[in-house]
Design an enzyme around this catalytic site. Structure first.
Site, PDB file in Angstrom:
ATOM      1  N   GLY B 129     -23.843   5.104   1.466  1.00  0.00           N
ATOM      2  CA  GLY B 129     -25.004   4.319   1.888  1.00  0.00           C
ATOM      3  C   GLY B 129     -24.566   3.086   2.658  1.00  0.00           C
ATOM      4  N   SER B 131     -25.130   2.899   6.577  1.00  0.00           N
ATOM      5  CA  SER B 131     -26.067   2.675   7.689  1.00  0.00           C
ATOM      6  C   SER B 131     -27.469   2.333   7.203  1.00  0.00           C
ATOM      7  CB  SER B 131     -26.149   3.930   8.562  1.00  0.00           C
ATOM      8  OG  SER B 131     -24.866   4.343   8.954  1.00  0.00           O
ATOM      9  N   GLU B 246     -11.943   7.163   6.319  1.00  0.00           N
ATOM     10  CA  GLU B 246     -12.906   8.087   6.924  1.00  0.00           C
ATOM     11  C   GLU B 246     -12.400   8.560   8.285  1.00  0.00           C
ATOM     12  OE1 GLU B 246     -16.858   6.515   7.126  1.00  0.00           O
ATOM     13  OE2 GLU B 246     -17.692   8.391   7.904  1.00  0.00           O
TER      14      GLU B 246
HETATM   15  C1  LIG Z   1     -24.525  13.802  11.068  1.00  0.00           C
HETATM   16  C2  LIG Z   1     -24.469  12.361  10.691  1.00  0.00           C
HETATM   17  C3  LIG Z   1     -24.141  12.008   9.390  1.00  0.00           C
HETATM   18  C4  LIG Z   1     -24.102  10.676   9.018  1.00  0.00           C
HETATM   19  N1  LIG Z   1     -23.819  10.395   7.712  1.00  0.00           N
HETATM   20  C5  LIG Z   1     -23.855   9.104   7.296  1.00  0.00           C
HETATM   21  C6  LIG Z   1     -23.658   8.790   5.933  1.00  0.00           C
HETATM   22  O1  LIG Z   1     -23.434   9.667   5.119  1.00  0.00           O
HETATM   23  N2  LIG Z   1     -23.719   7.510   5.560  1.00  0.00           N
HETATM   24  C7  LIG Z   1     -23.945   6.500   6.440  1.00  0.00           C
HETATM   25  O2  LIG Z   1     -23.952   5.347   6.048  1.00  0.00           O
HETATM   26  N3  LIG Z   1     -24.157   6.757   7.763  1.00  0.00           N
HETATM   27  C8  LIG Z   1     -24.110   8.050   8.194  1.00  0.00           C
HETATM   28  N4  LIG Z   1     -24.339   8.337   9.528  1.00  0.00           N
HETATM   29  C9  LIG Z   1     -24.709   7.235  10.417  1.00  0.00           C
HETATM   30  C10 LIG Z   1     -23.703   6.934  11.511  1.00  0.00           C
HETATM   31  O3  LIG Z   1     -22.604   6.238  10.993  1.00  0.00           O
HETATM   32  C11 LIG Z   1     -24.467   6.137  12.574  1.00  0.00           C
HETATM   33  O4  LIG Z   1     -25.405   7.010  13.141  1.00  0.00           O
HETATM   34  C12 LIG Z   1     -23.595   5.581  13.638  1.00  0.00           C
HETATM   35  O5  LIG Z   1     -22.731   4.615  13.136  1.00  0.00           O
HETATM   36  C13 LIG Z   1     -24.405   5.006  14.800  1.00  0.00           C
HETATM   37  O6  LIG Z   1     -25.363   4.100  14.359  1.00  0.00           O
HETATM   38  P1  LIG Z   1     -26.897   4.244  14.817  1.00  0.00           P
HETATM   39  O7  LIG Z   1     -27.297   5.644  14.536  1.00  0.00           O
HETATM   40  O8  LIG Z   1     -27.665   3.147  14.207  1.00  0.00           O
HETATM   41  O9  LIG Z   1     -26.880   4.067  16.382  1.00  0.00           O
HETATM   42  P2  LIG Z   1     -26.909   2.669  17.164  1.00  0.00           P
HETATM   43  O10 LIG Z   1     -25.925   1.752  16.554  1.00  0.00           O
HETATM   44  O11 LIG Z   1     -28.308   2.209  17.295  1.00  0.00           O
HETATM   45  O12 LIG Z   1     -26.376   3.109  18.587  1.00  0.00           O
HETATM   46  C14 LIG Z   1     -27.184   3.758  19.570  1.00  0.00           C
HETATM   47  C15 LIG Z   1     -26.357   3.902  20.824  1.00  0.00           C
HETATM   48  O13 LIG Z   1     -25.947   2.616  21.282  1.00  0.00           O
HETATM   49  C16 LIG Z   1     -24.548   2.549  21.403  1.00  0.00           C
HETATM   50  N5  LIG Z   1     -24.069   1.238  20.993  1.00  0.00           N
HETATM   51  C17 LIG Z   1     -24.430   0.500  19.917  1.00  0.00           C
HETATM   52  N6  LIG Z   1     -23.726  -0.639  19.858  1.00  0.00           N
HETATM   53  C18 LIG Z   1     -22.887  -0.618  20.902  1.00  0.00           C
HETATM   54  C19 LIG Z   1     -21.879  -1.496  21.394  1.00  0.00           C
HETATM   55  N7  LIG Z   1     -21.542  -2.625  20.772  1.00  0.00           N
HETATM   56  N8  LIG Z   1     -21.227  -1.135  22.505  1.00  0.00           N
HETATM   57  C20 LIG Z   1     -21.519   0.013  23.153  1.00  0.00           C
HETATM   58  N9  LIG Z   1     -22.439   0.880  22.748  1.00  0.00           N
HETATM   59  C21 LIG Z   1     -23.103   0.565  21.641  1.00  0.00           C
HETATM   60  C22 LIG Z   1     -24.014   3.614  20.446  1.00  0.00           C
HETATM   61  O14 LIG Z   1     -22.738   4.052  20.839  1.00  0.00           O
HETATM   62  C23 LIG Z   1     -25.068   4.687  20.578  1.00  0.00           C
HETATM   63  O15 LIG Z   1     -24.770   5.471  21.707  1.00  0.00           O
HETATM   64  C24 LIG Z   1     -24.391   9.664   9.940  1.00  0.00           C
HETATM   65  C25 LIG Z   1     -24.728  10.017  11.248  1.00  0.00           C
HETATM   66  C26 LIG Z   1     -24.765  11.339  11.632  1.00  0.00           C
HETATM   67  C27 LIG Z   1     -25.133  11.684  13.035  1.00  0.00           C
END
Ligand SMILES: Cc1cc2nc3c(=O)[nH]c(=O)nc-3n(C[C@H](O)[C@H](O)[C@H](O)COP(=O)(O)OP(=O)(O)OC[C@H]3O[C@@H](n4cnc5c(N)ncnc54)[C@H](O)[C@@H]3O)c2cc1C
Lengths: 294, 384
Positions: B129, B131, B246
């Site tokens: 947990g 994100s 990880e």
């Molecule tokens: C299949 C799957 C399983 C997952 N499992 C887990 C889990 O078990 N536990 C958990 O905690 N999380 C989990 N996640 C979450 C995952 O870690 C996040 O989706 C990821 O870190 C991206 O965050 P976000 O989705 O909020 O995207 P955002 O952070 O909103 O990003 C959206 C876009 O903006 C870009 N971006 C954002 N900030 C920057 C920056 N500073 N510079 C350049 N580009 C940027 C990103 O690269 C992306 O393309 C999972 C995700 C997936 C897809």
């Protein structure tokens, strides 16, 4: 398994780097661009340092080391953009008199090209009717020949090592420039577009490094084919990205970036073509035993 | 540089192979991808078999209940199990690959004794947990808050994209314990029991149609202070340990899997005639070079961590960047080999292609990995 450099290998690499910095540093490199002729004194010095005789058994007056050490030495040569028919002379050690010691300069037909034909004491391969070209690489004179020689896997591996060295160097040059050049009130390396170019350069270098070093350990033709593909990619794209990071400066004759790019293009023409390497690696896939699917 | 294995390592490999050949034929059939309780039971069952045979937590330190095996032995384990088509860690992913190693590295003696054995024995499943809806890439912006009340923290907020949340017993949870501190300084790392009152799990449907992750709502959930790993407000440092596990070791086995899948794809192309398409064939050859090199990079990284004896370094980001793209290239090539069949959801290739899309996002997006490589390895200045 311990897939890391040994202390001796690190020392060897440091020694070659130190020799090349001292004897073929930036000033000598630029002087060579203005007067592209082979430095015979340097050639002999390389011979004395064991660069050509590195893999020759000690009983034959060589250093008695293996492919991994040769790869490290050639990586340094690639970094420094060292000039001359290095691979051909190295491969001739023990076969052509004077090659091992750097007394002779040996050129060889590779594909349909020969590097350094006019400066060579001995030429391997058929060069009858060789036609001089105006070489795109100002540091490597070229001739075209009509009878191609078959590629040699060791030559391909050493070429890949040079590509790796060049790729690592252009990554470094780009990072140095990105740290110091300022625009919009900050170093350009703080801009993500620039940062991401640099990190992709490093990723290509590290992937190529794993492939090239492993091929040096296994000497397997398919490992060498893979190493060649990845090292060519790292060197060619690395030089291009480096040029981009340097902006207008990168497009000048003054900057060294074009020297890396042009040599990378030239090296990519040596040995097995990309198409042949890919075909061989494709064939390997169907030759391998079938496995279960989960 | 030495790619050969010692006699002990070869012996380890031989015994493992023998064991796999003996047990794999007797495994129950795999549950369907959407049968979550079935998948949990299947994955835990496999973990229990590993435990009984002495293969559980190979790479964990011995004093954490692991086998204290060398990273090279762990590599051999991943290589052989994958080659033999053994089950993947599945639901045990978080417990075995990051929560467990984090607790082993940062937890107290009691915490290790409480949480580590059940992971190894295949009794408890963990989820992550980290994100939140408004804190993904900018993970330290998380807002789920924990207020101290006696011996408990009282936690409220929400988490998102939590893989396996539906079937997890524990959650490695990041909470804000000091709202006034700078954002990296006020975070704590808690182990939260998933059956505590106040937790609501709402499955999210992925683009592949399945429900592998979920939203987790936390409404005044009581978590004992004793469940905090590391000091209060020092959770960001602990988180960095978790993330390095990880990104550092979690993908190793998958490279072997991709190499196997690529071979299968080539044989498929031979069967259906697409092998005669020269550019496509050459693309498969290049993918072979790619996955061979990624395997070599894996061996390099493993040897490096074996020498340094520590937590995997930022080199994992270099690997993840290239691997996540290569995996997508592989399944894109598969689609070109399969032709119209690549649109059939009953084909496993199609589901795998869809799931490959997550690799450049999950565990930190490629953009974030590039920032890490540029700033932490290449030393470029931090952006504003
Ligand atoms: C299949 C799957 C399983 C997952 N499992 C887990 C889990 O078990 N536990 C958990 O905690 N999380 C989990 N996640 C979450 C995952 O870690 C996040 O989706 C990821 O870190 C991206 O965050 P976000 O989705 O909020 O995207 P955002 O952070 O909103 O990003 C959206 C876009 O903006 C870009 N971006 C954002 N900030 C920057 C920056 N500073 N510079 C350049 N580009 C940027 C990103 O690269 C992306 O393309 C999972 C995700 C997936 C897809």
């Amino acid at each position: 398994m311990d897939f890391q450099l040994t202390d001796d290998q690190r020392a060897l690499r440091a020694g070659v780097r130190e020799l090349l910095v001292r004897r073929f540093g930036r000033e000598q490199l630029r002087a060579a661009v203005d007067a592209p002729e082979l430095d015979r004194a340097l050639w002999r010095e390389l011979g004395e340092a064991g660069f050509f005789a590195l893999r020759l058994p000690e009983a034959q007056g060589g250093v008695g080391l293996g492919l991994p050490e040769a790869v490290l030495a050639f990586e340094e040569a690639g970094r420094a953009l060292l000039t001359g028919p290095l691979v051909a002379t190295h491969l001739a050690a023990g076969e052509v008199p004077g090659a091992a010691t750097g007394e002779s300069v040996v050129a060889a037909v590779d594909g349909t090209l020969v590097e350094w034909l006019d400066e060579a004491d001995v030429v391997r391969g058929d060069v009858t009717g060789a036609v001089p070209m105006r070489s795109a690489d100002p540091l490597t004179p070229l001739h075209r020949v009509s009878r191609p020689a078959p590629p040699d896997p060791v030559a391909a591996l050493l070429t890949a090592a040079e590509q790796l060295g060049s790729a690592a160097r252009t990554c470094e040059l780009a990072v140095q420039h990105a740290r110091t050049r300022e625009q919009f009130g900050q170093p350009i390396g703080a801009f993500q577009a620039v940062k991401h170019l640099c990190s992709e350069m490093l990723v290509r270098v590290e992937v190529a490094r794993g492939a090239v070093y492993a091929a040096a350990v296994t000497a397997d033709p398919l490992d060498i084919a893979a190493a060649g593909l990845l090292a060519d990619e790292a060197a060619e794209l690395g030089a291009r990205d480096c040029l981009q990071v340097h902006g207008g400066m990168g497009f000048t004759w003054e900057s060294d970036v074009h020297l890396h790019l042009k040599r990378a293009w030239l090296r990519a023409r040596r040995g097995q073509s990309a198409a042949e390497a890919e075909e061989a690696l494709a064939e390997d896939l169907v030759a391998a035993a079938p496995g279960p699917r989960t | 540089m030495d790619l050969s294995y010692t006699p002990e390592e070869e012996e380890f490999r031989a015994r493992l192979r023998e064991w796999l050949a003996k047990v794999l034929p007797g495994l129950p059939p795999k549950p369907s991808p959407d049968d979550w309780p079935g998948r949990r039971a299947y994955d835990l069952g496999w973990q229990r078999m590993l435990y009984d045979a002495g293969y559980a937590g190979l790479h964990w330190p011995a004093d954490a209940g692991g086998r204290g095996a060398t990273p090279t032995q762990h590599l051999i384990f991943l290589e052989e199990t994958e080659k033999a088509g053994a089950p993947y860690v599945g639901a045990n992913f978080v417990g075995l690959l990051h929560a467990g190693p984090t607790i082993a590295a940062e937890g107290s003696a009691e915490q290790r004794a409480r949480w580590l054995p059940p992971v190894l024995r295949g009794e408890e499943v963990w989820c992550q947990g980290f994100s939140e809806p408004d804190a993904g890439s900018d993970l330290a912006a998380l807002r789920t808050r924990a207020r101290r009340d006696g011996d408990d923290y009282v936690v409220s907020g929400s988490k998102i994209w939590t893989s396996h949340a539906e079937v997890a017993d524990w959650c490695e949870l990041l909470v804000r314990t000091d709202a006034k501190a700078p954002k990296h300084r006020g975070i704590s790392w808690l182990a939260m029991p998933m059956d505590a009152p106040g937790i609501t799990v709402r499955p999210l449907r992925t683009l592949a149609g399945s429900t592998e992750f979920a939203e987790v709502f936390l409404d005044e959930v009581r978590v004992p202070v004793a469940n905090r790993v590391g000091e209060e407000n020092d959770g960001w440092r602990v988180t960095m340990v978790t993330l390095s596990f990880e990104r550092g070791t979690a993908f190793v086995g998958e490279v072997v899997a991709c190499r196997r899948v690529l071979g299968e794809l080539a044989r498929e192309a031979r069967k259906n005639g697409r092998w005669d398409d020269v550019p496509l064939r050459r693309r498969l050859g290049r993918l072979n070079a790619e996955f061979r090199a990624l395997w070599r990079l894996t061996q390099w990284n493993v040897s490096e961590s074996e020498r340094s004896g520590g937590v995997p370094g930022v080199g994992g980001s270099v690997f993840k960047l290239r691997y996540s793209r290569a995996r997508q290239d592989l399944y894109d090539a598969a689609a070109d080999v399969l032709g119209p069949e690549a649109l059939d959801l009953d084909s496993p290739w199609t589901l795998d292609r869809l799931s490959s899309l997550s690799y450049t996002i999950a565990a930190g997006t490629s953009q974030i990995q590039r920032n890490i490589v540029a700033e932490r390895i290449l030393g470029l200045p931090k952006g504003r």
